[in-house]
Design a protein around this motif. Structure first.
Motif, PDB file in Angstrom:
ATOM      1  N   GLN A   1     109.908  51.447  76.563  1.00 55.91           N
ATOM      2  CA  GLN A   1     110.758  51.807  77.551  1.00 55.91           C
ATOM      3  C   GLN A   1     111.407  49.895  78.200  1.00 55.91           C
ATOM      4  O   GLN A   1     112.210  49.820  78.108  1.00 55.91           O
ATOM      5  CB  GLN A   1     110.488  52.327  78.101  1.00 55.91           C
TER       6      GLN A   1
ATOM      7  N   VAL B   1     103.111  53.906  88.665  1.00 56.45           N
ATOM      8  CA  VAL B   1     103.671  54.968  87.639  1.00 56.45           C
ATOM      9  C   VAL B   1     102.761  56.228  87.687  1.00 56.45           C
ATOM     10  O   VAL B   1     103.003  56.906  87.828  1.00 56.45           O
ATOM     11  CB  VAL B   1     103.749  54.478  86.602  1.00 56.45           C
TER      12      VAL B   1
ATOM     13  N   SER C   1     114.913  60.510  90.618  1.00 60.52           N
ATOM     14  CA  SER C   1     113.899  60.196  89.565  1.00 60.52           C
ATOM     15  C   SER C   1     114.350  58.800  88.733  1.00 60.52           C
ATOM     16  O   SER C   1     113.409  58.500  88.538  1.00 60.52           O
ATOM     17  CB  SER C   1     114.113  62.271  89.312  1.00 60.52           C
TER      18      SER C   1
ATOM     19  N   ALA D   1     114.704  66.342  85.049  1.00 63.79           N
ATOM     20  CA  ALA D   1     115.805  66.302  84.556  1.00 63.79           C
ATOM     21  C   ALA D   1     115.426  68.069  83.560  1.00 63.79           C
ATOM     22  O   ALA D   1     116.262  68.964  83.741  1.00 63.79           O
ATOM     23  CB  ALA D   1     116.561  65.684  83.671  1.00 63.79           C
TER      24      ALA D   1
ATOM     25  N   SER E   1     112.174  55.679  87.424  1.00 67.74           N
ATOM     26  CA  SER E   1     111.691  55.501  86.269  1.00 67.74           C
ATOM     27  C   SER E   1     112.020  54.436  85.786  1.00 67.74           C
ATOM     28  O   SER E   1     112.148  53.440  85.194  1.00 67.74           O
ATOM     29  CB  SER E   1     112.121  56.826  85.056  1.00 67.74           C
TER      30      SER E   1
ATOM     31  N   ARG F   1     103.993  68.484  87.706  1.00 72.22           N
ATOM     32  CA  ARG F   1     105.039  67.671  89.393  1.00 72.22           C
ATOM     33  C   ARG F   1     106.654  68.172  90.022  1.00 72.22           C
ATOM     34  O   ARG F   1     106.812  68.145  90.849  1.00 72.22           O
ATOM     35  CB  ARG F   1     104.951  66.495  89.071  1.00 72.22           C
TER      36      ARG F   1
ATOM     37  N   GLN G   1     108.103  58.622  94.478  1.00 73.41           N
ATOM     38  CA  GLN G   1     109.169  57.896  94.233  1.00 73.41           C
ATOM     39  C   GLN G   1     110.327  56.317  94.707  1.00 73.41           C
ATOM     40  O   GLN G   1     110.561  55.646  94.418  1.00 73.41           O
ATOM     41  CB  GLN G   1     110.063  59.107  93.952  1.00 73.41           C
TER      42      GLN G   1
ATOM     43  N   LEU H   1     102.059  59.305  88.910  1.00 75.05           N
ATOM     44  CA  LEU H   1     103.057  60.415  88.285  1.00 75.05           C
ATOM     45  C   LEU H   1     102.932  60.911  86.893  1.00 75.05           C
ATOM     46  O   LEU H   1     103.263  62.336  86.692  1.00 75.05           O
ATOM     47  CB  LEU H   1     105.164  59.703  87.957  1.00 75.05           C
TER      48      LEU H   1
ATOM     49  N   TYR I   1     110.538  51.452  84.417  1.00 75.43           N
ATOM     50  CA  TYR I   1     111.056  50.431  83.133  1.00 75.43           C
ATOM     51  C   TYR I   1     111.254  49.049  82.920  1.00 75.43           C
ATOM     52  O   TYR I   1     110.609  47.858  82.648  1.00 75.43           O
ATOM     53  CB  TYR I   1     111.819  50.851  82.768  1.00 75.43           C
TER      54      TYR I   1
ATOM     55  N   THR J   1     108.092  59.438  82.241  1.00 75.45           N
ATOM     56  CA  THR J   1     107.935  59.532  83.946  1.00 75.45           C
ATOM     57  C   THR J   1     108.149  60.366  83.928  1.00 75.45           C
ATOM     58  O   THR J   1     108.098  60.228  85.755  1.00 75.45           O
ATOM     59  CB  THR J   1     107.766  57.780  83.945  1.00 75.45           C
ATOM     60  N   SER J   2     109.218  61.511  83.952  1.00 74.76           N
ATOM     61  CA  SER J   2     109.846  62.261  85.288  1.00 74.76           C
ATOM     62  C   SER J   2     110.084  63.793  84.375  1.00 74.76           C
ATOM     63  O   SER J   2     110.873  63.506  82.996  1.00 74.76           O
ATOM     64  CB  SER J   2     110.972  61.751  84.827  1.00 74.76           C
TER      65      SER J   2
ATOM     66  N   GLN K   1     117.469  60.802  81.509  1.00 71.26           N
ATOM     67  CA  GLN K   1     117.132  61.373  82.727  1.00 71.26           C
ATOM     68  C   GLN K   1     118.796  61.906  82.808  1.00 71.26           C
ATOM     69  O   GLN K   1     118.711  63.305  82.455  1.00 71.26           O
ATOM     70  CB  GLN K   1     116.825  60.612  83.402  1.00 71.26           C
TER      71      GLN K   1
END
Lengths: 382, 299
Positions: free
Chosen positions: B231, B214, B10, A209, B14, A237, B148, B217, B18, A205-206, B259
């Motif tokens: 998730q 979501v 971020s 990182a 996310s 994005r 976000q 994104l 979830y 979803t991102s 992340q």
């Protein structure tokens, strides 16, 4: 109604009925395997549009060998097992050749049928090199831009930039990994260090990182080897979100128009390999005619692959002199210069020397995304 | 420091997604004991319906405001959940089938929704409009993009509503009573069928809203359901099925591990795919009740 008149009418009806199969035999059946619901729909359908348009124009100008081309279109959902089953169905339907427009694994699986039934098969747009090397199938031909040619062209363009360190970003699909490996091999051969390779897993979803790591590595450029649309969208994005400026280079996967819609306003300046030069006069004519005569949006490179593919088949049929599978295979193999809409100016398709991958080594081009469109050609050939 | 704060926003966004999926599981599991893996596909359906309402990509006549899409998607999700309970789950419960039967039937529902989405909306990813675009902005010291922050705000709104429902309303207490002892709850006059139907409707609405949130994104695409289901389930296992806030906590922990691990742990980035499963296995082995236990003594 008198008895004699009734008899005459019956005879007339019988005569009409007798002529109908004769009309059906007047066509030359050509199979097309496309994808209307699966993961390759977004490129298989445009290629199929090009085939349909090409067949229509050929028929309007009298057909081939005095007969019309009749397309029989099947949907393999981009599933290899279904693709083989559909290929067999097409062969049973009496096609003299079938064109595969879906994903490489599906097209590869359908090769088992073309080999076994000795039916010519053409993949007009597939670019994976192994399609003609993994299986010794004299009935299979491909004309899509080979990945090795695209990569070599991109590397030739990159070498001029003097990059020292770059990053590769990909997703976790097998095809993307293949592209990344090709990129790495080509870059390292050119003396360019791959500082890091980042993977954006499917379902993320991102990608913040991943892109932070790339930003931190201070590389000269990013090589985008992604295949999966949603993960590529996240890449673009995150790139915008983090205010990154590193130039992005991509494979010919980025020439698929669907990405421009999905990642609207995010791909400006992206440089990618392609096999289509919209500034060529003959290409401009093709695009104008296509837009005039077809609904469902303008054409691009994918429609051109289909157009060229069906015209190649028509040319081979003319040379074969009859809609016979073996003669058609021999005629295809004998084609040594076939002018195309796709490819850099002055290049052509050729199966000379026993090759079955017909794309010209100098046929790839490097283009840039401008104003949310696939823009001008920056370099043609290697 | 900038990297840390960017990643904080971020990962929180996310984690909120979830958490919403975990909450969709939770509101169904608590009163029915049925794990509904179809919530991921319901989220995907919510995303597609959102795109259809918000843009001209699916139906040219529509291009409605985002807030109307939010209501439509929530209502659509509720209807889907209610319909699924009515047609697929209730007949099984009435026949005294074990919970496993319902779980298997819902796996069938999952496939139907995924294939249905593909047939209706195609296989190409569809861009989903964001109500405030994707402007980079700062809220206090935290840098992020507007979507976000919207996800974070909306999620806290949903969780606050859910918490108030369970803690402050008679119906919420009825859910809790059914969760603790179905037979006793029935003897107390609680309508079990109504609770089951409401639970599925609420789960459907929450999942569909999560999909809508979501999708700007990730885009709306037919493969988005399964990862979200995984998730969300992992987040549920981490947080525990006993308390609403556990779902959010589990979602946040999962996203932070994913992340921050991808950013700073010395492992190849492809390995981050394994993080949720490592957490899932770890919690199932060593803390199967999750971090937060159910408040069993309250009712």
């Amino acid at each position: 109604m008198s008895r004699s008149r009734s008899t005459r009418l019956s005879l007339a009806a019988f005569a009409i009925a007798l002529t109908m199969p004769a009309f059906a035999q007047d066509t030359i059946k050509i199979g097309v395997i496309t994808d209307h619901v699966g993961g390759s729909k977004f490129y298989a359908e445009p290629v199929t549009r090009g085939i349909e348009y090409g067949a229509r124009k050929i028929n309007e100008s009298g057909g081939v060998l005095g007969r019309k081309l009749e397309l029989i279109i099947e949907d393999d959902q981009n599933k290899p097992d279904v693709s083989a089953a559909k290929a067999r169905k097409l062969v049973d339907d009496g096609v003299v050749i079938f064109l595969s427009t879906t994903g490489s694994p599906s097209t590869q699986q359908a090769q088992t049928v073309s080999l076994e039934t000795k039916t010519p098969q053409l993949a007009p747009a597939n670019g994976a090199d192994q399609m003609t090397t993994a299986l010794d199938n004299p009935y299979f031909f491909q004309t899509g831009p080979l990945a090795s040619v695209q990569l070599a062209t991109l590397m030739a363009y990159t070498r001029k930039k003097g990059f020292k360190e770059v990053a590769i970003v990909r997703d976790n699909t097998a095809l993307s990994q293949g592209f990344a490996d090709s990129f790495r091999g080509g870059l390292e051969k050119a003396g360019i260090k791959v500082a890091l390779e980042e993977v954006i897993p499917q379902g993320s979803t991102s990608a913040v990182a991943n892109l932070q790591k790339v930003r931190g590595a201070k590389v000269d450029a990013i090589f985008q080897a992604g295949i999966s649309g949603p993960e590529m969208l996240q890449f673009f994005r995150a790139y915008a979100q983090l205010g990154m400026k590193e130039p992005i280079y991509g494979s010919y996967n980025l020439s698929i128009p669907a990405y421009l819609t999905m990642a609207k306003d995010l791909m400006e300046g992206v440089i990618f390999a392609d096999a289509f030069d919209p500034d060529r006069p003959d290409v401009k004519t093709f695009l104008t005619d296509f837009a005039k005569e077809n609904s469902g949006g303008p054409a691009g490179s994918l429609e051109a692959y289909g157009w060229d593919g069906i015209h190649l088949v028509a040319e081979a049929l003319r040379r074969a002199g009859a809609p016979d599978r073996e003669k058609l295979r021999a005629a295809l193999q004998g084609i040594d210069k076939f002018d195309t809409i796709v490819g850099a100016k002055g290049t052509f398709w050729s199966f000379a020397g026993g090759k079955r991958a017909g794309f010209h080594p100098q046929g790839a081009v490097i283009r840039v995304v401008e104003n949310n469109q696939h823009g001008r050609v920056l370099q043609a050939g290697q | 420091m900038e990297d840390f704060l960017e990643l904080l926003v971020s990962a929180t966004a996310s984690g909120c997604v979830y958490g919403l999926l975990a909450l969709a599981y939770l509101v169904i599991i608590r009163p029915t004991s049925i794990i509904n893996f179809a919530v991921g596909e319901w989220a995907a359906s919510g995303a597609f319906v959102g795109v259809a309402v918000l843009s001209t990509l699916v139906w040219p006549a529509l291009e409605w405001p985002w807030w109307s899409a939010l209501l439509i998607v929530a209502a659509f999700g509720a209807l889907v959940g209610y319909g699924t309970e009515l047609l697929c789950v209730r007949p099984l419960v009435a026949r005294g089938a074990p919970e496993l039967s319902a779980i298997l039937v819902l796996l069938g529902v999952l496939v139907i929704f995924r294939e249905g989405n593909t047939l209706l909306f195609g296989a190409s990813p569809l861009p989903s409009p964001a109500p405030f675009g994707f402007r980079r902005m700062l809220i206090g010291p935290f840098p992020g993009v507007s979507q976000q922050f919207l996800i974070i705000g909306a999620t806290f709104g949903v969780f606050l509503s859910a918490w108030l429902f369970f803690e402050r309303t008679v119906w919420g207490r009825a859910f809790e009573a059914v969760a603790l002892n179905r037979k006793a709850a029935a003897l107390m006059g609680i309508d079990l069928r109504m609770v089951g139907a409401l639970a599925f409707a609420a789960g459907g609405a929450i999942a569909a809203v999560a999909g809508l949130l979501v999708s700007p994104l990730t885009s709306a695409h037919f493969l988005m359901g399964l990862p979200l289901a995984t998730q969300g389930f992992t987040a549920l296992v981490i947080g525990g099925i006993g308390r609403v806030e556990g779902a959010l906590l589990g979602g946040l922990i999962l996203a932070f591990v994913e992340q921050f691990g991808a950013r700073w742990l010395p492992v190849p980035s492809g390995m981050t795919l394994a993080f949720p499963f490592v957490l899932l296995i770890g919690f199932l082995l060593f803390r199967p009740t999750g971090l937060l236990r159910a408040p069993e003594t309250r009712v």
